[in-house]
Design a protein around this motif. Sequence first.
Motif, mmCIF file in Angstrom:
data_model
loop_
_atom_site.group_PDB
_atom_site.id
_atom_site.type_symbol
_atom_site.label_atom_id
_atom_site.label_comp_id
_atom_site.label_asym_id
_atom_site.label_seq_id
_atom_site.Cartn_x
_atom_site.Cartn_y
_atom_site.Cartn_z
ATOM 1 N N THR A 16 40.342 35.674 44.843
ATOM 2 C CA THR A 16 40.674 37.091 45.003
ATOM 3 C C THR A 16 41.947 37.267 45.819
ATOM 4 N N ASP A 17 42.890 38.014 45.259
ATOM 5 C CA ASP A 17 44.132 38.308 45.964
ATOM 6 C C ASP A 17 43.930 39.571 46.796
ATOM 7 N N SER A 18 43.627 39.391 48.061
ATOM 8 C CA SER A 18 43.363 40.530 48.936
ATOM 9 C C SER A 18 44.053 40.301 50.270
ATOM 10 N N PRO A 19 44.270 41.369 51.030
ATOM 11 C CA PRO A 19 44.956 41.226 52.334
ATOM 12 C C PRO A 19 44.210 40.320 53.307
ATOM 13 N N ASP A 20 42.879 40.258 53.199
ATOM 14 C CA ASP A 20 42.119 39.430 54.139
ATOM 15 C C ASP A 20 41.722 38.081 53.545
ATOM 16 N N ARG A 21 42.431 37.638 52.489
ATOM 17 C CA ARG A 21 42.098 36.365 51.839
ATOM 18 C C ARG A 21 42.183 35.199 52.818
ATOM 19 N N GLU A 22 43.264 35.112 53.570
ATOM 20 C CA GLU A 22 43.434 33.983 54.504
ATOM 21 C C GLU A 22 42.324 33.959 55.559
ATOM 22 N N ALA A 23 41.948 35.128 56.064
ATOM 23 C CA ALA A 23 40.885 35.189 57.070
ATOM 24 C C ALA A 23 39.557 34.753 56.470
ATOM 25 N N PRO A 32 47.962 28.311 45.256
ATOM 26 C CA PRO A 32 48.087 29.740 45.565
ATOM 27 C C PRO A 32 47.312 30.587 44.564
ATOM 28 N N VAL A 33 46.926 31.768 44.985
ATOM 29 C CA VAL A 33 46.149 32.639 44.104
ATOM 30 C C VAL A 33 46.953 33.024 42.870
#
Length: 200
Positions: A105-112, A128-129
């Motif tokens: 999922t490409d989301s702002p909180d992906r890394e977290a 990478p996504v």
Amino acid sequence: MLDDDRRFRRRVALMAVGVVAVFAVLIGMAAGGPTFEETFGGQGASPSASPSASGPATASPSASASPSASASASASPDGVRGVEADGAAAACDAMAADAVRAFVTDSPDREASLRRLFTDDAQGLSTPVSALAGQDPSADYGTGLMDGSASTAVCSVWNGGESPWIVSLRRQDTGRWMATGIQGPYDQYVMEDPGDAADR
């Protein structure tokens, strides 16, 4: 026209290699061969970890992805990594689907999300996504335990594709389970050149 034909043949060849690889791993585990982590170079694989006596199992696409009563999966406090689970099967139920969902999922909180669920040296996270095929956000995620011991688990995760994702888990010194690797079927990766597969 010729380029389209070459691309088509290359995709068919890659898919065939992927299917053969997945089946080879499954057959090897069924025959008591090495686990996913040992086969694909997972860090810290314990040579003393033995598969469970119940043997490998596969998941169907309709399998429930809800955590079992013995696992507290979703609501881990901020900063706490991994999940608590009572055994390999419970760990798969508790976090394998969440690990795949976070990865694709490409989301702002992906890394977290990836940091919360995966170890720092987890295999497969370098993809990478943008290199993944588009995912159906409404797909049901089904999980199943393929191989496991008191401290390791290899889980299959179905999310609507022809083949499952494979997630390897390990029980950490903290007692919590974390993912140590993720591998999708070849048709889930977007590659312009077959040589890109060597990067994974």
